[in-house]
Write an enzyme that holds these catalytic residues in place. Structure first.
Site, PDB file in Angstrom:
ATOM      1  N   LYS A 118      -1.864 -15.705 -30.187  1.00 50.75           N
ATOM      2  CA  LYS A 118      -1.091 -15.781 -28.855  1.00 50.75           C
ATOM      3  C   LYS A 118      -0.837 -14.289 -28.420  1.00 50.75           C
ATOM      4  O   LYS A 118      -0.557 -13.373 -29.308  1.00 50.75           O
ATOM      5  CB  LYS A 118       0.453 -16.485 -29.370  1.00 50.75           C
ATOM      6  N   GLU A 120       1.450 -12.117 -25.652  1.00 51.51           N
ATOM      7  CA  GLU A 120       2.507 -12.348 -24.643  1.00 51.51           C
ATOM      8  C   GLU A 120       1.980 -11.368 -23.433  1.00 51.51           C
ATOM      9  O   GLU A 120       1.571 -10.272 -23.558  1.00 51.51           O
ATOM     10  CB  GLU A 120       3.642 -11.117 -25.179  1.00 51.51           C
ATOM     11  N   GLU A 183       8.799 -19.460 -22.043  1.00 56.00           N
ATOM     12  CA  GLU A 183       9.939 -19.019 -22.629  1.00 56.00           C
ATOM     13  C   GLU A 183      11.146 -18.559 -21.662  1.00 56.00           C
ATOM     14  O   GLU A 183      11.171 -17.838 -20.847  1.00 56.00           O
ATOM     15  CB  GLU A 183       9.997 -17.842 -23.538  1.00 56.00           C
TER      16      GLU A 183
HETATM   17  O1  KIV Z   1       7.625 -15.344 -31.927  1.00 55.31           O
HETATM   18  C1  KIV Z   1       7.872 -16.342 -31.687  1.00 55.31           C
HETATM   19  O2  KIV Z   1       8.388 -16.962 -32.507  1.00 55.31           O
HETATM   20  C2  KIV Z   1       7.669 -16.941 -30.412  1.00 55.31           C
HETATM   21  C3  KIV Z   1       8.308 -18.043 -30.011  1.00 55.31           C
HETATM   22  C4  KIV Z   1       9.771 -17.821 -29.633  1.00 55.31           C
HETATM   23  C5  KIV Z   1       7.587 -18.614 -28.792  1.00 55.31           C
HETATM   24  O3  KIV Z   1       6.908 -16.120 -29.707  1.00 55.31           O
END
Ligand code: KIV
Length: 266
Positions: A118, A120, A183
């Protein structure tokens, strides 16, 4: 080579936007928790950099390192049998250039058995997302409130800039992201973003109009220390259960009740 027909692959995860039901994801940071979350039948497990806050006790996610993410992701990757496991690229890896991001995400896939990363970011991360996808690394993007930007944002606030959010979501889709976390976004805006994309949106504090929902495990089971965020629903009170169990252990040891005959070897 084993092929697990029940495994949630990236294409299966994406297809669920159209076929339903809504997609569910929960964070996990260790082998035991990941096994429990996987057994519950969620589609995705997120090894989030939120571990910096809920496991390490920092006030933000910023101190988390790539080595720490890999340490936790490796435990989770070994436990997950069915769920797709996604691992956060920690701050500031997405901003160190494409080669650095590919090297880091490559390490995640090589060393952890997890299937995706993931990142950001929105339009600003399109080149990174594109390069990772070209390298065969599936990417979930993360738009709206970006906790890695907390200092620039001045806190964890609901995001309402419609033009930016729609553009960010479109850009990450165009760059090849297979899904995007939304988010802390006003619900009507998150629903509009969701309708504008072919890839699934996974909401946290973004209302019911997203294609799926993600929660931090510690929030969901009542283990959060301090204030629980407004968007969280607490499904169990494990804090009370755990403190109660340890208190009973302490009291029974003091009273000479534990260990009893059943726990004693002869
Ligand atoms: O780091 C995390 O747990 C996240 C979630 C809040 C989506 O990015």
């Amino acid at each position: 080579m084993s092929t697990d027909g029940d495994r949630i692959t990236v294409p299966r995860f994406v297809a669920q936007k159209a076929s339903g039901p809504k997609i569910t994801m929960v964070t996990a940071y260790d082998h035991t928790t990941a096994g429990l979350v996987d057994a519950a039948g969620v589609e995705g497990i997120l090894v989030g950099d939120s571990l910096g806050m809920v496991v390490q006790g920092h006030p933000t996610t910023l101190p988390v390192t790539l080595d720490q993410m890999i340490y936790h992701a490796e435990m989770v990757g070994r436990a997950a049998r069915r769920a797709l496991v996604v691992v956060d690229l920690p701050f500031p890896l997405g901003h160190l250039g494409v080669p650095e991001a590919v090297r880091a995400a490559g390490r995640v896939l090589k060393e952890t058995r997890c299937q995706a990363v993931k990142v950001e970011g929105g339009a600003d991360q399109a080149d990174v997302i594109c390069a990772l996808v070209r390298a065969g690394i599936p990417v979930m993007a993360h738009c709206g409130l970006r906790p890695q930007n907390v200092h620039q944002l001045g806190g964890y606030r609901v995001q309402r800039d419609r033009e930016t959010l729609l553009a960010d979501a479109k850009e990450v889709e165009r760059a090849g992201a297979f899904s995007v976390v939304l988010e802390c976004i006003a619900a009507d805006l998150a629903a509009e973003v969701t309708a504008s994309l072919a890839i699934p949106t996974i909401g946290i504090g973004a209302g019911a109009g997203c294609d799926g929902q993600v929660l931090v495990f510690h929030d969901l089971v009542g283990l959060t220390s301090g204030r629980t965020p407004r968007h969280v629903k607490v499904y169990a009170d494990l804090k009370e259960t755990i403190v109660g169990a340890v208190t009973r252990f302490r009291d029974e040891v003091r009273a000479g009740v534990f260990p009893g005959p059943d726990q004693t070897f002869r």
